[in-house]
Design a protein around this motif. Sequence first.
Motif, PDB file in Angstrom:
ATOM      1  N   TRP A 183      -1.696   4.283  17.249  1.00 18.13           N
ATOM      2  CA  TRP A 183      -1.047   2.872  16.547  1.00 18.13           C
ATOM      3  C   TRP A 183      -0.175   2.133  17.221  1.00 18.13           C
ATOM      4  O   TRP A 183       1.431   3.099  17.207  1.00 18.13           O
ATOM      5  CB  TRP A 183      -1.593   3.441  14.860  1.00 18.13           C
ATOM      6  N   PRO A 184       0.812   1.123  17.113  1.00 19.17           N
ATOM      7  CA  PRO A 184       1.524   1.068  17.736  1.00 19.17           C
ATOM      8  C   PRO A 184       2.131   0.950  17.031  1.00 19.17           C
ATOM      9  O   PRO A 184       1.863   0.560  15.503  1.00 19.17           O
ATOM     10  CB  PRO A 184       1.548  -1.167  17.886  1.00 19.17           C
ATOM     11  N   GLY A 185       4.016   0.906  16.440  1.00 19.11           N
ATOM     12  CA  GLY A 185       4.632   0.997  15.323  1.00 19.11           C
ATOM     13  C   GLY A 185       4.510   2.233  14.449  1.00 19.11           C
ATOM     14  O   GLY A 185       5.257   2.707  13.655  1.00 19.11           O
ATOM     15  N   GLN A 186       3.721   3.191  14.882  1.00 18.62           N
ATOM     16  CA  GLN A 186       3.497   4.964  14.300  1.00 18.62           C
ATOM     17  C   GLN A 186       3.278   4.613  13.077  1.00 18.62           C
ATOM     18  O   GLN A 186       4.490   5.113  12.186  1.00 18.62           O
ATOM     19  CB  GLN A 186       4.609   5.619  14.842  1.00 18.62           C
ATOM     20  N   PRO A 187       2.595   4.264  12.278  1.00 15.39           N
ATOM     21  CA  PRO A 187       1.856   3.594  10.975  1.00 15.39           C
ATOM     22  C   PRO A 187       2.266   5.414  10.208  1.00 15.39           C
ATOM     23  O   PRO A 187       2.076   5.954  11.511  1.00 15.39           O
ATOM     24  CB  PRO A 187       0.725   2.864  10.880  1.00 15.39           C
ATOM     25  N   MET A 188       2.518   5.066   8.791  1.00 13.56           N
ATOM     26  CA  MET A 188       1.890   7.064   8.142  1.00 13.56           C
ATOM     27  C   MET A 188       0.328   6.652   7.616  1.00 13.56           C
ATOM     28  O   MET A 188       0.189   6.276   8.357  1.00 13.56           O
ATOM     29  CB  MET A 188       2.845   6.657   7.164  1.00 13.56           C
ATOM     30  N   THR A 189       0.070   7.740   8.728  1.00 14.40           N
ATOM     31  CA  THR A 189      -1.129   8.641   8.043  1.00 14.40           C
ATOM     32  C   THR A 189      -1.728   9.349   7.028  1.00 14.40           C
ATOM     33  O   THR A 189      -0.715   9.858   7.217  1.00 14.40           O
ATOM     34  CB  THR A 189      -1.896   8.540   9.043  1.00 14.40           C
ATOM     35  N   ALA A 190      -2.863   9.526   6.390  1.00 11.70           N
ATOM     36  CA  ALA A 190      -3.513  10.512   5.601  1.00 11.70           C
ATOM     37  C   ALA A 190      -4.079   9.780   5.783  1.00 11.70           C
ATOM     38  O   ALA A 190      -5.649   9.296   5.819  1.00 11.70           O
ATOM     39  CB  ALA A 190      -2.889   9.616   3.939  1.00 11.70           C
ATOM     40  N   HIS A 191      -5.148  11.549   4.896  1.00 20.01           N
ATOM     41  CA  HIS A 191      -6.588  11.683   4.859  1.00 20.01           C
ATOM     42  C   HIS A 191      -7.217  11.614   3.340  1.00 20.01           C
ATOM     43  O   HIS A 191      -6.485  11.831   2.631  1.00 20.01           O
ATOM     44  CB  HIS A 191      -7.237  12.844   6.011  1.00 20.01           C
ATOM     45  N   TRP A 192      -8.090  10.330   3.148  1.00 23.52           N
ATOM     46  CA  TRP A 192      -8.520  10.336   1.961  1.00 23.52           C
ATOM     47  C   TRP A 192     -10.069  10.304   1.841  1.00 23.52           C
ATOM     48  O   TRP A 192     -10.489   9.835   1.370  1.00 23.52           O
ATOM     49  CB  TRP A 192      -7.860   8.510   1.214  1.00 23.52           C
ATOM     50  N   GLY A 193     -10.486  11.176   2.016  1.00 25.23           N
ATOM     51  CA  GLY A 193     -11.645  11.469   2.273  1.00 25.23           C
ATOM     52  C   GLY A 193     -12.802  11.681   0.833  1.00 25.23           C
ATOM     53  O   GLY A 193     -12.526  12.213   0.177  1.00 25.23           O
ATOM     54  N   VAL A 194     -13.433  10.385   1.721  1.00 27.32           N
ATOM     55  CA  VAL A 194     -15.403  10.427   0.377  1.00 27.32           C
ATOM     56  C   VAL A 194     -16.429  10.498   0.839  1.00 27.32           C
ATOM     57  O   VAL A 194     -16.329   9.962   2.034  1.00 27.32           O
ATOM     58  CB  VAL A 194     -14.913   9.191  -0.179  1.00 27.32           C
TER      59      VAL A 194
END
Length: 164
Positions: free
Chosen positions: A99-110
Amino acid sequence: MSEKTYHVLFICTGNSARSILSEGLMNHLGQGRFRAYSAGSHPAGAVNPLALAALARHGLKTDGFRSKSWDEFSRDGAPALDFVFMVCDKAAGEACPVWPGQPMTAHWGVPDPAACEGTEAQKQQAINDAVISLKRRIELFLSLPLPKLDAIALQKAIRDIGTR
């Protein structure tokens, strides 16, 4: 001085229900401070009608949603993303684009309501359960004092939300 608008991408495999629900909820609850998008690693090609009906029941707009590939958000000219949330287990293990800009990521599995088999009432309950879970997580995220958190604290906070 105007507040920063944060750009958020929600990803699931098919981009037909969970990520669509998340996009609609975030755009509504974020009240202009957030611009949400959704995409899939293997888009289904159509939005689940039960997801659109659920958004409508919550008084949210249902126009403009489409099932699309996450590739759209890694190309030149794509919005600069601040956050990327994976809302399904399958996308969590996949190799995501850079992702351009290296955004913060997280897993919110549903659990995937589109995969629910059974009666109409059971399918409706699966969608409702997804909406409740996603709405709770988005509200928790929106309550974070984003400008006041350093990167490490913010990353921990968004990951912790995925466990609630």
